[in-house]
Design a protein around this motif. Structure first.
Motif, PDB file in Angstrom:
ATOM      1  N   TRP A 149       0.836  -1.195   0.000  1.00 25.61           N
ATOM      2  CA  TRP A 149       0.000   0.000   0.000  1.00 25.61           C
ATOM      3  C   TRP A 149       0.875   1.251   0.000  1.00 25.61           C
ATOM      4  CZ3 TRP A 149      -4.917   1.640  -0.546  1.00 25.61           C
ATOM      5  CH2 TRP A 149      -5.263   2.866  -0.015  1.00 25.61           C
ATOM      6  N   GLN A 150       1.837   1.310   0.914  1.00 21.87           N
ATOM      7  CA  GLN A 150       2.742   2.457   0.956  1.00 21.87           C
ATOM      8  C   GLN A 150       3.692   2.455  -0.229  1.00 21.87           C
ATOM      9  OE1 GLN A 150       2.886   5.160   2.700  1.00 21.87           O
ATOM     10  NE2 GLN A 150       4.811   5.903   1.829  1.00 21.87           N
ATOM     11  N   MET A 151       4.131   1.267  -0.664  1.00 15.99           N
ATOM     12  CA  MET A 151       5.047   1.209  -1.798  1.00 15.99           C
ATOM     13  C   MET A 151       4.394   1.785  -3.052  1.00 15.99           C
ATOM     14  SD  MET A 151       6.701  -1.915  -3.916  1.00 15.99           S
ATOM     15  CE  MET A 151       5.283  -1.832  -5.011  1.00 15.99           C
ATOM     16  N   PHE A 152       3.081   1.577  -3.194  1.00 12.96           N
ATOM     17  CA  PHE A 152       2.392   2.100  -4.365  1.00 12.96           C
ATOM     18  C   PHE A 152       2.357   3.626  -4.360  1.00 12.96           C
ATOM     19  CE2 PHE A 152      -0.261  -1.448  -6.470  1.00 12.96           C
ATOM     20  CZ  PHE A 152       0.871  -2.251  -6.515  1.00 12.96           C
ATOM     21  N   PHE A 315      13.251   1.042  -0.800  1.00 20.46           N
ATOM     22  CA  PHE A 315      13.280   1.451   0.603  1.00 20.46           C
ATOM     23  C   PHE A 315      11.985   1.026   1.295  1.00 20.46           C
ATOM     24  CE2 PHE A 315      16.221   5.372  -0.265  1.00 20.46           C
ATOM     25  CZ  PHE A 315      17.286   4.493  -0.452  1.00 20.46           C
ATOM     26  N   THR A 316      10.851   1.247   0.633  1.00 22.98           N
ATOM     27  CA  THR A 316       9.563   0.879   1.206  1.00 22.98           C
ATOM     28  C   THR A 316       9.440  -0.630   1.385  1.00 22.98           C
ATOM     29  OG1 THR A 316       8.551   2.796   0.122  1.00 22.98           O
ATOM     30  CG2 THR A 316       7.059   1.113   0.974  1.00 22.98           C
ATOM     31  N   LEU A 317       9.963  -1.375   0.434  1.00 24.91           N
ATOM     32  CA  LEU A 317       9.853  -2.835   0.495  1.00 24.91           C
ATOM     33  C   LEU A 317      10.578  -3.432   1.696  1.00 24.91           C
ATOM     34  CD1 LEU A 317      10.187  -3.813  -3.278  1.00 24.91           C
ATOM     35  CD2 LEU A 317       8.130  -3.829  -1.850  1.00 24.91           C
ATOM     36  N   ASN A 318      11.450  -2.662   2.330  1.00 27.85           N
ATOM     37  CA  ASN A 318      12.090  -3.153   3.555  1.00 27.85           C
ATOM     38  C   ASN A 318      11.075  -3.486   4.635  1.00 27.85           C
ATOM     39  OD1 ASN A 318      14.829  -3.135   2.815  1.00 27.85           O
ATOM     40  ND2 ASN A 318      15.010  -0.942   3.217  1.00 27.85           N
ATOM     41  N   ALA A 319       9.898  -2.819   4.585  1.00 30.36           N
ATOM     42  CA  ALA A 319       8.861  -3.097   5.579  1.00 30.36           C
ATOM     43  C   ALA A 319       8.284  -4.498   5.416  1.00 30.36           C
ATOM     44  CB  ALA A 319       7.742  -2.061   5.477  1.00 30.36           C
ATOM     45  N   MET A 320       8.432  -5.101   4.236  1.00 29.35           N
ATOM     46  CA  MET A 320       7.881  -6.438   4.004  1.00 29.35           C
ATOM     47  C   MET A 320       8.482  -7.475   4.957  1.00 29.35           C
ATOM     48  SD  MET A 320       7.613  -6.787  -0.142  1.00 29.35           S
ATOM     49  CE  MET A 320       7.100  -8.502   0.021  1.00 29.35           C
ATOM     50  N   TRP A 321       9.767  -7.380   5.204  1.00 28.62           N
ATOM     51  CA  TRP A 321      10.406  -8.378   6.060  1.00 28.62           C
ATOM     52  C   TRP A 321      10.648  -7.874   7.486  1.00 28.62           C
ATOM     53  CZ3 TRP A 321      15.277  -7.411   8.117  1.00 28.62           C
ATOM     54  CH2 TRP A 321      15.988  -6.345   7.554  1.00 28.62           C
ATOM     55  N   THR A 322      10.373  -6.589   7.727  1.00 28.59           N
ATOM     56  CA  THR A 322      10.591  -6.052   9.073  1.00 28.59           C
ATOM     57  C   THR A 322       9.308  -5.855   9.873  1.00 28.59           C
ATOM     58  OG1 THR A 322      10.627  -3.814   8.128  1.00 28.59           O
ATOM     59  CG2 THR A 322      12.748  -4.904   8.477  1.00 28.59           C
ATOM     60  N   PHE A 384      22.484  13.241  -0.683  1.00 28.68           N
ATOM     61  CA  PHE A 384      22.672  11.914  -0.103  1.00 28.68           C
ATOM     62  C   PHE A 384      21.935  11.793   1.235  1.00 28.68           C
ATOM     63  CE2 PHE A 384      24.977   9.301   2.986  1.00 28.68           C
ATOM     64  CZ  PHE A 384      24.863   8.043   2.388  1.00 28.68           C
ATOM     65  N   LEU A 385      22.039  12.823   2.068  1.00 27.16           N
ATOM     66  CA  LEU A 385      21.372  12.797   3.371  1.00 27.16           C
ATOM     67  C   LEU A 385      19.850  12.762   3.229  1.00 27.16           C
ATOM     68  CD1 LEU A 385      23.654  15.365   5.207  1.00 27.16           C
ATOM     69  CD2 LEU A 385      23.354  12.962   5.854  1.00 27.16           C
ATOM     70  N   LEU A 386      19.321  13.450   2.231  1.00 30.79           N
ATOM     71  CA  LEU A 386      17.874  13.419   2.006  1.00 30.79           C
ATOM     72  C   LEU A 386      17.431  12.066   1.453  1.00 30.79           C
ATOM     73  CD1 LEU A 386      17.226  17.032   0.653  1.00 30.79           C
ATOM     74  CD2 LEU A 386      16.939  16.152   2.970  1.00 30.79           C
ATOM     75  N   PHE A 387      18.288  11.417   0.666  1.00 34.70           N
ATOM     76  CA  PHE A 387      18.009  10.053   0.227  1.00 34.70           C
ATOM     77  C   PHE A 387      18.045   9.111   1.437  1.00 34.70           C
ATOM     78  CE2 PHE A 387      18.133  11.720  -3.822  1.00 34.70           C
ATOM     79  CZ  PHE A 387      18.163  10.791  -4.840  1.00 34.70           C
ATOM     80  N   LEU A 388      19.013   9.308   2.339  1.00 34.62           N
ATOM     81  CA  LEU A 388      19.119   8.484   3.535  1.00 34.62           C
ATOM     82  C   LEU A 388      17.901   8.693   4.435  1.00 34.62           C
ATOM     83  CD1 LEU A 388      20.972   6.499   5.064  1.00 34.62           C
ATOM     84  CD2 LEU A 388      21.994   8.480   6.223  1.00 34.62           C
ATOM     85  N   PHE A 389      17.427   9.936   4.499  1.00 33.28           N
ATOM     86  CA  PHE A 389      16.197  10.227   5.233  1.00 33.28           C
ATOM     87  C   PHE A 389      15.057   9.366   4.700  1.00 33.28           C
ATOM     88  CE2 PHE A 389      12.164  12.399   5.569  1.00 33.28           C
ATOM     89  CZ  PHE A 389      12.140  12.880   6.863  1.00 33.28           C
ATOM     90  N   SER A 390      14.936   9.276   3.385  1.00 34.96           N
ATOM     91  CA  SER A 390      13.904   8.452   2.757  1.00 34.96           C
ATOM     92  C   SER A 390      14.075   6.977   3.111  1.00 34.96           C
ATOM     93  CB  SER A 390      13.930   8.644   1.234  1.00 34.96           C
ATOM     94  OG  SER A 390      12.957   7.860   0.602  1.00 34.96           O
ATOM     95  N   PHE A 391      15.324   6.518   3.199  1.00 30.79           N
ATOM     96  CA  PHE A 391      15.617   5.133   3.574  1.00 30.79           C
ATOM     97  C   PHE A 391      15.017   4.798   4.944  1.00 30.79           C
ATOM     98  CE2 PHE A 391      18.386   2.261   5.982  1.00 30.79           C
ATOM     99  CZ  PHE A 391      18.350   1.122   5.191  1.00 30.79           C
ATOM    100  N   PHE A 392      15.120   5.727   5.894  1.00 29.43           N
ATOM    101  CA  PHE A 392      14.559   5.501   7.224  1.00 29.43           C
ATOM    102  C   PHE A 392      13.039   5.703   7.237  1.00 29.43           C
ATOM    103  CE2 PHE A 392      18.973   6.361   8.608  1.00 29.43           C
ATOM    104  CZ  PHE A 392      19.157   5.259   9.429  1.00 29.43           C
ATOM    105  N   TYR A 393      12.562   6.677   6.455  1.00 26.42           N
ATOM    106  CA  TYR A 393      11.140   7.016   6.497  1.00 26.42           C
ATOM    107  C   TYR A 393      10.243   5.962   5.854  1.00 26.42           C
ATOM    108  CZ  TYR A 393       6.745   9.149   5.068  1.00 26.42           C
ATOM    109  OH  TYR A 393       5.420   9.378   4.839  1.00 26.42           O
ATOM    110  N   LYS A 394      10.591   5.496   4.688  1.00 23.41           N
ATOM    111  CA  LYS A 394       9.669   4.695   3.882  1.00 23.41           C
ATOM    112  C   LYS A 394       9.151   3.434   4.577  1.00 23.41           C
ATOM    113  CE  LYS A 394       9.153   7.224   0.239  1.00 23.41           C
ATOM    114  NZ  LYS A 394       7.809   7.722  -0.161  1.00 23.41           N
ATOM    115  N   PRO A 395      10.014   2.575   5.155  1.00 23.46           N
ATOM    116  CA  PRO A 395       9.473   1.366   5.789  1.00 23.46           C
ATOM    117  C   PRO A 395       8.882   1.631   7.172  1.00 23.46           C
ATOM    118  CG  PRO A 395      11.853   1.383   6.002  1.00 23.46           C
ATOM    119  CD  PRO A 395      11.495   2.579   5.166  1.00 23.46           C
TER     120      PRO A 395
END
Length: 525
Positions: A149-152, A315-322, A384-395
């Motif tokens: 849902w969030q990945m979409f 990044f969002t798909l990380n939530a699938m296994w976590t 890079f830091l804003l991309f890293l922010f997204s890495f933490f935010y998405k899942p």
């Protein structure tokens, strides 16, 4: 081992419903994408240099979404069905797309009107979609499916930004179609939703809630459950829970405030959904173009937005296994902590490094924080830091907020509560979006310290207030919040008998006070 046909079908119907989130992701990114177009800016009389009107374009969208989510999405999904809510939302998006794409030159009012209507469509679709998924998805994969849902949302952003990047490359030949094309492409998803919704079943809970249509509910369950025993057990649970809700706790908006356990859930859901947007993500998704223009040349910004949207998908798909392995609380806390660190470093780097004015390709130091840019190494570091922010935010606050919100409410209030809670995102977002352009111009990168502080507070809030919901069945979620077990109480009302307590997950305290134990209806004595 190959997945069964039933499990494959479960994924199919869930992904059809999750397509509503593509609408949200696309439109939430569309304005940010086209605002970098000189042709769009000229078409609406230099709108980008009118901060109040510029902010109002976003506010108009969120107002429409809030009105629909709070007052119409729940009643429509309850009265006409979850599928009807998705269809109505998609149709409004189609109408609004034409209004935005073909607004008369200089008439920003028509464009804003289209934003209001598209917000109304989003409010209806985003209420019905997650409710549909959670009422049909098996509990053991509910978190995984809601990750999609969030990945979409990220898929919608991905399409919007790459279409925009392609148009910006050819902006001279396209003219005003360099921004119109971005808007028109949004027609693809709502048309797809309208075509596919009729191939998926209505939820069994809706059938029982409306006229006790037992056979239709049974037929719906048979399409998504592997065995007849699963069908009959779940059907009995639904009947018992709804029977209790009808006779003892009521339904609709009134029950949101009269039931203490529901009221507690609603306030927590409001806080989580508002928190999702004030982490800084809502602002970045809306205004990343003007943020990146402070550190990059204009022709690079559309590519960076497109790349950010691309990385957001894995990044969002990380939530699938976590989400179902470590739990919802873990993701919330780790995500908020990671985002806080990113915002701290972005603010510090932005303040500590000088701005330059590019004249003839030469970097000249300047105090102009509005039009100045950073040197390339600094710009890359901030990106890079804003991309890293997204890495933490998405899942975490991206996917997990939707998982938690859509699973904690009982059937009698699920549609209304989900619609209201999800639109709290837009209430928070509209406030931040309205003042952020001025805030950024006045304070520069120091404004990111605000988001750092917000994320620290959110982590603390989750640690002390938010219970774990991993693995708990929908009909038994009330127990975690101090409410009655709707299934057991319903069983007693109809004289079915006592239910046996079984382990259903490790999410909080059950009635017997042991971790991860709630009153389950898996066994009828």
């Amino acid at each position: 081992m190959a997945p069964s046909k039933t499990r494959v079908y479960n994924w199919y119907i869930s992904l059809v419903a999750a397509s509503c989130m593509v609408l949200y992701g696309y439109d939430a990114s569309t304005f940010n994408a086209i605002s970098g177009s000189d042709n769009w800016n000229a078409y609406f009389d230099d709108i980008i240099h009118k901060p109040n009107q510029y902010g109002a374009i976003n506010t108009a969208y969120t107002v429409g979404a809030i009105v629909a989510g709070w007052f119409f999405g729940g009643p429509l999904a309850d009265y006409a069905g979850r599928r009807a809510g998705m269809i109505a939302g998609a149709l409004l998006v189609i109408l609004a797309t034409f209004m935005q794409a073909f607004a008369p030159r200089g008439n920003i009012g028509v464009f804003i009107g289209g934003r209001v209507i598209i917000g109304l469509g989003q409010g209806l679709a985003l209420t019905a979609g997650p409710v549909y998924i959670n009422e049909l998805a098996p509990p053991e994969i509910r978190g995984v499916i809601m990750t999609f849902w969030q990945m979409f949302y990220s898929v919608g952003s991905f399409i919007a930004y790459w279409v925009n990047y392609a148009c910006q490359i050819h902006k001279k030949s396209l003219g005003n179609w360099d921004w119109r094309m971005v808007i028109v492409f949004q027609l693809l998803v709502p048309i797809l939703i309208v075509g596919l919704v009729f191939t998926i079943p209505e939820t069994p809970r809706w059938y029982i809630q409306h006229g006790d249509q037992v056979e239709k509910a049974r037929a719906s369950l048979r399409r998504v459950r592997a065995t007849e025993q699963e069908v009959e057990e779940e059907l009995l649970e639904i009947q018992e829970a709804i029977n209790f809700e009808r006779t003892s706790v009521g339904s609709g908006y009134k029950a949101l405030w009269t039931d203490k356990s529901v009221r507690k859930r609603l306030f927590i859901a409001f806080a989580l959904n508002a928190g999702q947007q004030i982490t800084g993500q809502g602002t970045l998704n809306t205004y990343s173009t003007i943020i990146y223009k402070k550190v990059f040349k204009s022709d690079q910004v559309s590519l960076i937005n497109a790349l950010n949207a691309t990385f957001a998908i894995p990044f969002t798909l990380n939530a699938m296994w976590t989400a179902d392995r470590f739990g919802r609380k873990f993701l919330f806390i780790v995500g908020a902590a990671g985002m806080a660190v990113c915002m701290l470093i972005v603010a510090t780097v932005g303040i500590a490094t000088p701005f330059y004015d590019l004249r003839g390709g030469i970097f000249i130091p300047t105090d102009d924080k509005v039009h100045g840019t950073k040197q390339r190494p600094v710009a890359i570091a901030i990106a890079f830091l804003l991309f890293l922010f997204s890495f933490f935010y998405k899942p975490s606050w991206g996917a997990t907020t939707w998982i938690w919100t859509s699973e904690v409410f009982s059937m009698n209030v699920r549609a209304q509560a989900t619609g209201m809670a999800s639109q709290t995102q837009n209430i928070a977002n509209s406030i931040v979006q309205q003042f952020f352009p001025t805030f950024l111009n006045n304070t520069g990168f120091a404004c990111f310290y605000l988001f750092m502080a917000v994320n620290v507070l959110l982590a603390i809030f989750v640690w002390f207030v938010v219970p774990e919901t991993k693995g708990v069945r929908l009909e038994e979620m009330d127990v975690l919040f101090g409410g009655a077990n709707h299934v057991e109480q319903g069983a007693e009302l109809v004289g079915v008998g006592k239910r046996e307590s079984v382990e259903v997950g490790d999410g909080g305290k059950g009635l017997n006070g042991k971790d991860g134990v709630v009153e389950s209806s898996n066994v009828v004595k």
